[in-house]
Design a protein around this motif. Structure first.
Motif, PDB file in Angstrom:
ATOM      1  N   UNK A 122      17.437  85.790   3.247  1.00 25.59           N
ATOM      2  CA  UNK A 122      16.438  85.053   4.033  1.00 25.59           C
ATOM      3  C   UNK A 122      15.830  83.942   3.184  1.00 25.59           C
ATOM      4  N   UNK A 123      15.501  84.245   1.936  1.00 23.32           N
ATOM      5  CA  UNK A 123      14.887  83.246   1.058  1.00 23.32           C
ATOM      6  C   UNK A 123      15.852  82.109   0.748  1.00 23.32           C
ATOM      7  N   UNK A 124      17.112  82.437   0.455  1.00 19.19           N
ATOM      8  CA  UNK A 124      18.115  81.397   0.182  1.00 19.19           C
ATOM      9  C   UNK A 124      18.312  80.515   1.405  1.00 19.19           C
ATOM     10  N   UNK A 125      18.432  81.128   2.581  1.00 26.96           N
ATOM     11  CA  UNK A 125      18.615  80.346   3.811  1.00 26.96           C
ATOM     12  C   UNK A 125      17.397  79.465   4.083  1.00 26.96           C
ATOM     13  N   UNK A 126      16.205  80.001   3.859  1.00 26.82           N
ATOM     14  CA  UNK A 126      14.984  79.213   4.096  1.00 26.82           C
ATOM     15  C   UNK A 126      14.944  77.999   3.168  1.00 26.82           C
ATOM     16  N   UNK A 127      15.321  78.200   1.899  1.00 27.50           N
ATOM     17  CA  UNK A 127      15.316  77.091   0.945  1.00 27.50           C
ATOM     18  C   UNK A 127      16.417  76.070   1.258  1.00 27.50           C
ATOM     19  N   UNK A 128      17.454  76.498   1.967  1.00 25.24           N
ATOM     20  CA  UNK A 128      18.576  75.626   2.305  1.00 25.24           C
ATOM     21  C   UNK A 128      18.423  74.950   3.662  1.00 25.24           C
ATOM     22  N   UNK A 129      17.403  75.339   4.408  1.00 28.48           N
ATOM     23  CA  UNK A 129      17.157  74.763   5.732  1.00 28.48           C
ATOM     24  C   UNK A 129      16.402  73.446   5.563  1.00 28.48           C
TER      25      UNK A 129
END
Length: 137
Positions: free
Chosen positions: A82-89
């Motif tokens: 979730x954190x990686x995806x949020x930072x990549x959004x």
């Protein structure tokens, strides 16, 4: 004298470039119908996602080191993703509304949205981790 054979890597170069630029997907409901929300994100080889993965790994390692060895080990793989995806959004449009409240775009709000709505996170994750999602058709 014959011409030397070579491997043309320009296709891979354009793949990296398209991952840096990112893509935008339309989020679907459980029936496969658009809900009116579009989310943009970068690819797995992009500088932004690579940095996100390094930052998350370092952060979670630090937290693990701070925990007492007597504490039960936790499976934090969902939180990491979730954190990686949020930072990549990179963006969403329009701003979603939950319970009548408009949620503006921010990394924290993206993280909360992905944590709350697995159906949205799954659609982003399945595309964000595949290089083929970023090939120009």
């Amino acid at each position: 004298m014959s011409a030397e054979a070579f491997a043309d890597l320009s296709g891979l170069e354009s793949l990296i470039q398209s991952q840096e630029e990112g893509i935008e997907i339309e989020i679907l409901n459980e029936k496969g119908e658009p809900i009116g929300l579009k989310i943009g994100f970068v690819g797995p080889d992009s500088d932004r996602m690579q940095k996100a993965m390094r930052d998350v790994a370092a952060d979670f390692a630090k937290k693990a080191a701070e925990r007492s060895s007597l504490d039960a080990a936790t499976d934090d793989s969902d939180d990491r993703m979730i954190t990686i995806l949020a930072k990549s959004t990179t963006h969403w449009s329009p701003n979603p509304k939950i319970g009548g409240q408009v949620i503006p775009f921010s990394e924290e709000n993206v993280r909360n949205l992905y944590a709350k709505f697995r159906i949205i996170r799954d659609q982003v994750e399945v595309r964000a981790v595949r290089r083929s999602s970023f090939t120009k058709s």
